[in-house]
Design a protein around this motif. Sequence first.
Motif, PDB file in Angstrom:
ATOM      1  N   ARG A 231       0.835  -1.210   0.000  1.00  0.00           N
ATOM      2  CA  ARG A 231       0.000   0.000   0.000  1.00  0.00           C
ATOM      3  C   ARG A 231       0.868   1.258   0.000  1.00  0.00           C
ATOM      4  O   ARG A 231       0.636   2.196  -0.767  1.00  0.00           O
ATOM      5  N   GLY A 232       1.879   1.282   0.889  1.00  0.00           N
ATOM      6  CA  GLY A 232       2.749   2.447   0.956  1.00  0.00           C
ATOM      7  C   GLY A 232       3.507   2.677  -0.340  1.00  0.00           C
ATOM      8  O   GLY A 232       3.678   3.816  -0.788  1.00  0.00           O
ATOM      9  N   PHE A 233       3.972   1.593  -0.956  1.00  0.00           N
ATOM     10  CA  PHE A 233       4.694   1.699  -2.219  1.00  0.00           C
ATOM     11  C   PHE A 233       3.797   2.295  -3.313  1.00  0.00           C
ATOM     12  O   PHE A 233       4.238   3.159  -4.084  1.00  0.00           O
ATOM     13  N   GLN A 234       2.557   1.842  -3.359  1.00  0.00           N
ATOM     14  CA  GLN A 234       1.626   2.360  -4.373  1.00  0.00           C
ATOM     15  C   GLN A 234       1.410   3.860  -4.195  1.00  0.00           C
ATOM     16  O   GLN A 234       1.337   4.614  -5.175  1.00  0.00           O
ATOM     17  N   GLU A 235       1.309   4.322  -2.943  1.00  0.00           N
ATOM     18  CA  GLU A 235       1.108   5.745  -2.677  1.00  0.00           C
ATOM     19  C   GLU A 235       2.332   6.549  -3.112  1.00  0.00           C
ATOM     20  O   GLU A 235       2.206   7.628  -3.707  1.00  0.00           O
ATOM     21  N   TYR A 297       6.779  -5.334  -2.410  1.00  0.00           N
ATOM     22  CA  TYR A 297       5.614  -5.324  -3.290  1.00  0.00           C
ATOM     23  C   TYR A 297       4.772  -6.580  -3.132  1.00  0.00           C
ATOM     24  O   TYR A 297       3.566  -6.561  -3.268  1.00  0.00           O
ATOM     25  N   GLY A 298       5.433  -7.713  -2.863  1.00  0.00           N
ATOM     26  CA  GLY A 298       4.738  -8.979  -2.666  1.00  0.00           C
ATOM     27  C   GLY A 298       5.499  -9.814  -1.667  1.00  0.00           C
ATOM     28  O   GLY A 298       6.424  -9.329  -0.990  1.00  0.00           O
ATOM     29  N   GLY A 299       5.150 -11.074  -1.534  1.00  0.00           N
ATOM     30  CA  GLY A 299       5.807 -11.929  -0.555  1.00  0.00           C
ATOM     31  C   GLY A 299       7.299 -12.035  -0.758  1.00  0.00           C
ATOM     32  O   GLY A 299       8.075 -11.978   0.194  1.00  0.00           O
ATOM     33  N   ASP A 300       7.737 -12.172  -2.015  1.00  0.00           N
ATOM     34  CA  ASP A 300       9.169 -12.308  -2.293  1.00  0.00           C
ATOM     35  C   ASP A 300       9.632 -11.295  -3.331  1.00  0.00           C
ATOM     36  O   ASP A 300      10.650 -11.484  -3.978  1.00  0.00           O
ATOM     37  N   GLU A 301       8.899 -10.215  -3.472  1.00  0.00           N
ATOM     38  CA  GLU A 301       9.219  -9.202  -4.468  1.00  0.00           C
ATOM     39  C   GLU A 301       9.492  -7.861  -3.796  1.00  0.00           C
ATOM     40  O   GLU A 301       8.754  -7.447  -2.903  1.00  0.00           O
ATOM     41  N   ILE A 302      10.533  -7.207  -4.232  1.00  0.00           N
ATOM     42  CA  ILE A 302      10.865  -5.870  -3.750  1.00  0.00           C
ATOM     43  C   ILE A 302      10.929  -4.954  -4.965  1.00  0.00           C
ATOM     44  O   ILE A 302      11.541  -5.285  -5.983  1.00  0.00           O
ATOM     45  N   ALA A 303      10.264  -3.808  -4.854  1.00  0.00           N
ATOM     46  CA  ALA A 303      10.201  -2.863  -5.968  1.00  0.00           C
ATOM     47  C   ALA A 303      10.854  -1.543  -5.554  1.00  0.00           C
ATOM     48  O   ALA A 303      10.832  -1.164  -4.384  1.00  0.00           O
ATOM     49  N   ILE A 304      11.423  -0.858  -6.541  1.00  0.00           N
ATOM     50  CA  ILE A 304      12.122   0.400  -6.295  1.00  0.00           C
ATOM     51  C   ILE A 304      11.565   1.459  -7.245  1.00  0.00           C
ATOM     52  O   ILE A 304      11.408   1.211  -8.443  1.00  0.00           O
TER      53      ILE A 304
END
Length: 616
Positions: A231-235, A297-304
């Motif tokens: 949620r925080g990443f989407q914002e 972003y997900g269980g095993d995903e990190i987004a930048i």
Amino acid sequence: MIDKETLIKQEKEILYNKSMASNPISGKGFMPKMTTPIARTSSNRLFGGYVSANNDRVFSTTDYREVIKDMNTALRGKTNTPDFYNALHALLINKLGAQFTAIGIFQKQSKCINIKLTDKVGGTFSSRVFLSDDTNPIVECFNSQETIVKNDSKFLKLSYLQSPAVAIIPLISVNECLGVMIVGDNNVNENADLYSLVANHYALFMHNADLVEQANAHANTDALTSLSNHRGFQEILSNELAKAEKTNSTVSVIMMDVNNISKINRELGHAKGDEVIKLVAEKVKQNIRSNDSAGRYGGDEIAIVLPDTDTNEAKYLAEYLTYSLSCCFIDDVGPVKVSVGIANYPQCAKEQEKLLISAEQAMYISQSKGYKDGMSAIISSSDFNFWDDMALHSFAEVLTKRHSQLGVNFEEELVNKFASEEISSQHHLEELATSLAGAIDAKDPYTKGHSTSVSKYSEALARALNLPEAEVQRIKLGALLHDVGKIGIPENVLKKPTHLSDEEWEIMKQHPSIGAEKVLMQNEALKDLIPMVKYHHEHIDGSGYPCQLKGDEIPLEARIVAVADVYHALISDRPYRKGLGVEKACEILQDGAGVQWDAELVRKFIQIAPSLATTI
């Protein structure tokens, strides 16, 4: 002449009135009115309210019921402590004649009380009192948690203030002292109870505001990695895209997936999997810029999120991160490997959802390509052809994993690409149809290969009817795309393991029309396939959908696809039953001949069914 009895009566009334004016509490309870002195205001705005020409004082009556009513009105709807304090300040100045108000907030780390004082004309002054100064009445109030009244305000060391009496009131909430409230008022003794009420109200508000802030912070923070959660990443991404649109700049998104994390969790335990994810998060935090942001972003995903960053710059960072991770060894796991996808705004997409889908699609392609020289393949959305089989398969995986609730609105992106594709040859058309059919089948693991099988059965039946070769090829292609409209059906309906409700069934029944009107109608080269897609669920007796056609009103090619479609559905495994044998499936076809399906086509198909491969 006034007689003696009248004079005595008047003196008693005067004495009674004086006692009532000095006592806020009478035998009848809280008195609604009392005399409150208010300093006369000077004509000088800067010093107005502090010093009058001759220090004369005027009196007015204060209606406490009216004050409390005004307080409720003034404080209603306040959502932050500055607004709340400003409303309280105005109330105490205007309704109770206070000379100034101040709030002192305790700071645990520095062990001091930070004070902000606001005077009668709105001027503000700041100071700091350390708890080590135990002779200061502010510290004394904080430590004792008791109200302290001083005859003057000299201890504040603000020489320009007139020196009224001062009340220092502890701000207590849930047995914790948060600081102090200070009010300068010569009538502090009369107003003490109301000031205490106001201070308690302010302390509760401040405590609640702090709890809300903490809750919001936790709501947007992932507990394991301390990165932003989904949620925080989407914002954050939404805000960065809005800035980029205004400044005509770029934003890149890097999506990283920890490889083999499911196997690690299964064989080594979730604690080991968490260790890997935390390591990736730490490496990301250490190597991104101060204006970049990262999230789980997900269980095993990190987004930048990388503001003002083009694709090449994003690739450079991704390469450095994958190299750094490959140098990190975890017991029983070895070097940490990730799959990496990149998408760029506005080059790849302008909408946030499409940008993320493209980054995920690129990440899945990276996962499919594996490693080169021990390093992960870093894929950008600009590096691949959308219609490549691997790209479409990755696209379908994204739809399945992340966007199960999205219906035709999002899938129109795929439809638009298909509709706008310029068909250069029959071979090109067949390649596109095959790729699209594969993407549709990938949405539902229970119908994998369904479109291909229906195409094969339809071709066999068309040949058994001795139709011209051109017609056979057209039927083969139309059958391949017969379920193309399912791209617009939400996953929760398409993949429901039990029988559909009436409402869900009505949604499912829309797929022939969606396929014909939203997909095939948009491309001139595909329009002659529309009858097979739109009418393959019509029944001979008129009970089908979407148009309730009967008998020969249903085009022959659609009747052929209908028989092939139901046959493959009968012999295929479903969540609620195992696939039927050829003999049983043919019995069901025979029972529906002349009612649901064309009787002659059923007879022909039953003859060739045993010779068809039934591997699903």
